[in-house]
Design a protein around this motif. Structure first.
Motif, PDB file in Angstrom:
ATOM      1  N   ALA A   1      18.718  23.495  35.377  1.00  8.43           N
ATOM      2  CA  ALA A   1      17.594  23.441  36.319  1.00  8.43           C
ATOM      3  C   ALA A   1      17.996  23.917  37.709  1.00  8.43           C
ATOM      4  CB  ALA A   1      17.043  22.017  36.392  1.00  8.43           C
ATOM      5  N   VAL A   2      19.143  23.450  38.211  1.00  7.00           N
ATOM      6  CA  VAL A   2      19.491  23.776  39.597  1.00  7.00           C
ATOM      7  C   VAL A   2      19.974  25.214  39.753  1.00  7.00           C
ATOM      8  CG1 VAL A   2      20.029  21.381  40.152  1.00  7.00           C
ATOM      9  CG2 VAL A   2      21.870  22.905  39.416  1.00  7.00           C
TER      10      VAL A   2
ATOM     11  N   ARG B   1      18.503  27.801  38.525  1.00  6.00           N
ATOM     12  CA  ARG B   1      17.369  28.735  38.509  1.00  6.00           C
ATOM     13  C   ARG B   1      17.095  29.252  39.918  1.00  6.00           C
ATOM     14  NH1 ARG B   1      13.679  28.496  34.055  1.00  6.00           N
ATOM     15  NH2 ARG B   1      12.058  29.150  35.502  1.00  6.00           N
TER      16      ARG B   1
ATOM     17  N   GLN C   1      12.875  28.306  42.453  1.00  8.76           N
ATOM     18  CA  GLN C   1      12.529  26.892  42.487  1.00  8.76           C
ATOM     19  C   GLN C   1      11.073  26.688  42.903  1.00  8.76           C
ATOM     20  OE1 GLN C   1      14.446  25.196  41.009  1.00  8.76           O
ATOM     21  NE2 GLN C   1      16.577  25.700  41.381  1.00  8.76           N
ATOM     22  N   ASP C   2      10.421  25.755  42.217  1.00  6.90           N
ATOM     23  CA  ASP C   2       9.012  25.437  42.441  1.00  6.90           C
ATOM     24  C   ASP C   2       8.851  24.714  43.781  1.00  6.90           C
ATOM     25  OD1 ASP C   2       6.408  24.555  42.379  1.00  6.90           O
ATOM     26  OD2 ASP C   2       6.625  23.353  40.559  1.00  6.90           O
TER      27      ASP C   2
ATOM     28  N   LEU D   1      10.013  20.884  45.030  1.00  9.22           N
ATOM     29  CA  LEU D   1      10.882  20.620  46.181  1.00  9.22           C
ATOM     30  C   LEU D   1      10.242  19.602  47.122  1.00  9.22           C
ATOM     31  CD1 LEU D   1      12.227  24.212  46.977  1.00  9.22           C
ATOM     32  CD2 LEU D   1      13.410  22.348  45.789  1.00  9.22           C
TER      33      LEU D   1
ATOM     34  N   ILE E   1      14.242  17.086  39.211  1.00  8.76           N
ATOM     35  CA  ILE E   1      15.264  18.125  39.011  1.00  8.76           C
ATOM     36  C   ILE E   1      15.087  18.756  37.634  1.00  8.76           C
ATOM     37  CG2 ILE E   1      17.734  18.525  38.648  1.00  8.76           C
ATOM     38  CD1 ILE E   1      17.194  18.235  41.551  1.00  8.76           C
TER      39      ILE E   1
ATOM     40  N   LEU F   1      12.431  21.416  37.067  1.00  8.06           N
ATOM     41  CA  LEU F   1      12.656  22.772  37.560  1.00  8.06           C
ATOM     42  C   LEU F   1      12.928  23.753  36.422  1.00  8.06           C
ATOM     43  CD1 LEU F   1      14.899  21.943  40.664  1.00  8.06           C
ATOM     44  CD2 LEU F   1      12.470  22.545  40.671  1.00  8.06           C
TER      45      LEU F   1
ATOM     46  N   LEU G   1      19.190  23.312  47.374  1.00  4.21           N
ATOM     47  CA  LEU G   1      18.109  23.915  46.587  1.00  4.21           C
ATOM     48  C   LEU G   1      17.081  24.584  47.493  1.00  4.21           C
ATOM     49  CD1 LEU G   1      17.569  21.115  43.912  1.00  4.21           C
ATOM     50  CD2 LEU G   1      18.609  23.365  43.556  1.00  4.21           C
ATOM     51  N   GLU G   2      16.765  23.938  48.609  1.00  5.22           N
ATOM     52  CA  GLU G   2      15.779  24.505  49.536  1.00  5.22           C
ATOM     53  C   GLU G   2      16.262  25.829  50.128  1.00  5.22           C
ATOM     54  OE1 GLU G   2      13.455  20.679  51.431  1.00  5.22           O
ATOM     55  OE2 GLU G   2      15.507  21.077  52.098  1.00  5.22           O
TER      56      GLU G   2
ATOM     57  N   THR H   1      22.181  28.168  44.938  1.00 11.20           N
ATOM     58  CA  THR H   1      22.184  27.570  43.605  1.00 11.20           C
ATOM     59  C   THR H   1      23.595  27.321  43.066  1.00 11.20           C
ATOM     60  OG1 THR H   1      21.945  29.779  42.641  1.00 11.20           O
ATOM     61  CG2 THR H   1      19.934  28.513  43.005  1.00 11.20           C
TER      62      THR H   1
END
Length: 230
Positions: free
Chosen positions: A106-107, A109, A112-113, A117, A150, A153, A197-198, A202
């Motif tokens: 997930a992290v 990717r 990120q949606d 977030l 998480i 994602l 993530l923001e 990644t």
């Protein structure tokens, strides 16, 4: 019919009867209680009390028990009744093995949606507020919500469902430790992971998560070992 939105993965509302069979609805209620820390490992579930509270038949409740047994949350003991499972060190190791696969993918990717977030920010803030008020059970609930987000994602409803079951098991594991000792070290890391993530970093997020999960697993396995010797 529209597809469920990604936000469905981290809604905390009480499950609706209309979305599933009555047995599945009852199972969802009990699963939610496990995830929120309301049902302790080894506790017995009393059929008469639950049928009255949930307003379901005995057969429906037993079907809900069967569903949760398949999810490894409950177990039937012959001539004794239905109990919340007490997980073993092998269960802990397996839970973390699966978490590494789900959350690691997930992290990493790149897309990120933004809704997810935002939900992560809310989960971090909720955990920090609960910690400031020494509500450590609530910190644990917010932490589980954080990791459910998480997992979301990945963009898979099947993964979301798998993670929900996994985190319910994990809540049972949490009861082996003092909640403050367990959760306090990871509060700043949740915020740090969110920041990575923001900003789209990644690779760093994946490295941080791997270390995070390794340390959490070691803490919990050490608590199991200590419980066996005490």
């Amino acid at each position: 019919m529209s597809e469920p939105s990604s936000s469905d993965a981290y809604e905390e509302t009480r499950p609706f009867r209309v979305r599933s069979s009555t047995a599945e609805w009852a199972a969802a209620i009990l699963r939610q209680r496990v995830t929120q820390g309301g049902l302790l490992p080894g506790s017995r579930l009393v059929e008469d009390e639950l049928t009255a509270e949930l307003e379901v038949s005995r057969n429906t409740l037993r079907e809900a028990f069967r569903l949760l047994g398949h999810e490894r949350l409950l177990e039937h003991k012959l001539n004794r009744g239905v109990y919340v499972r007490v997980l073993s060190p092998a269960d802990v190791a397996d839970i973390y093995r699966v978490r590494r696969m789900i959350e690691g993918s997930a992290v990493r990717r790149p897309d990120q949606d933004p809704i997810a977030l935002t939900a992560l920010r809310d989960a971090v803030a909720d955990a920090e507020r609960a910690a400031a008020a020494s509500r450590w059970l609530d910190v644990g609930t917010a932490d589980l919500r954080y990791h459910q987000i998480i997992a979301s994602l990945n963009g898979s409803q099947r993964v979301n469902a798998m993670m929900a079951q996994l985190l319910a098991e994990l809540r049972l594991v949490f009861h082996t430790m003092d909640p403050r000792a367990l959760h306090a070290p990871f509060l700043p890391r949740n915020r740090e992971l969110l920041t990575l993530l923001e900003s789209g970093r990644t690779a760093e997020a994946e490295d941080l998560l791997a270390t995070y999960l390794d340390e959490a697993e070691r803490l919990l396995l050490a608590a199991y070992a200590q419980a066996r010797t005490s």
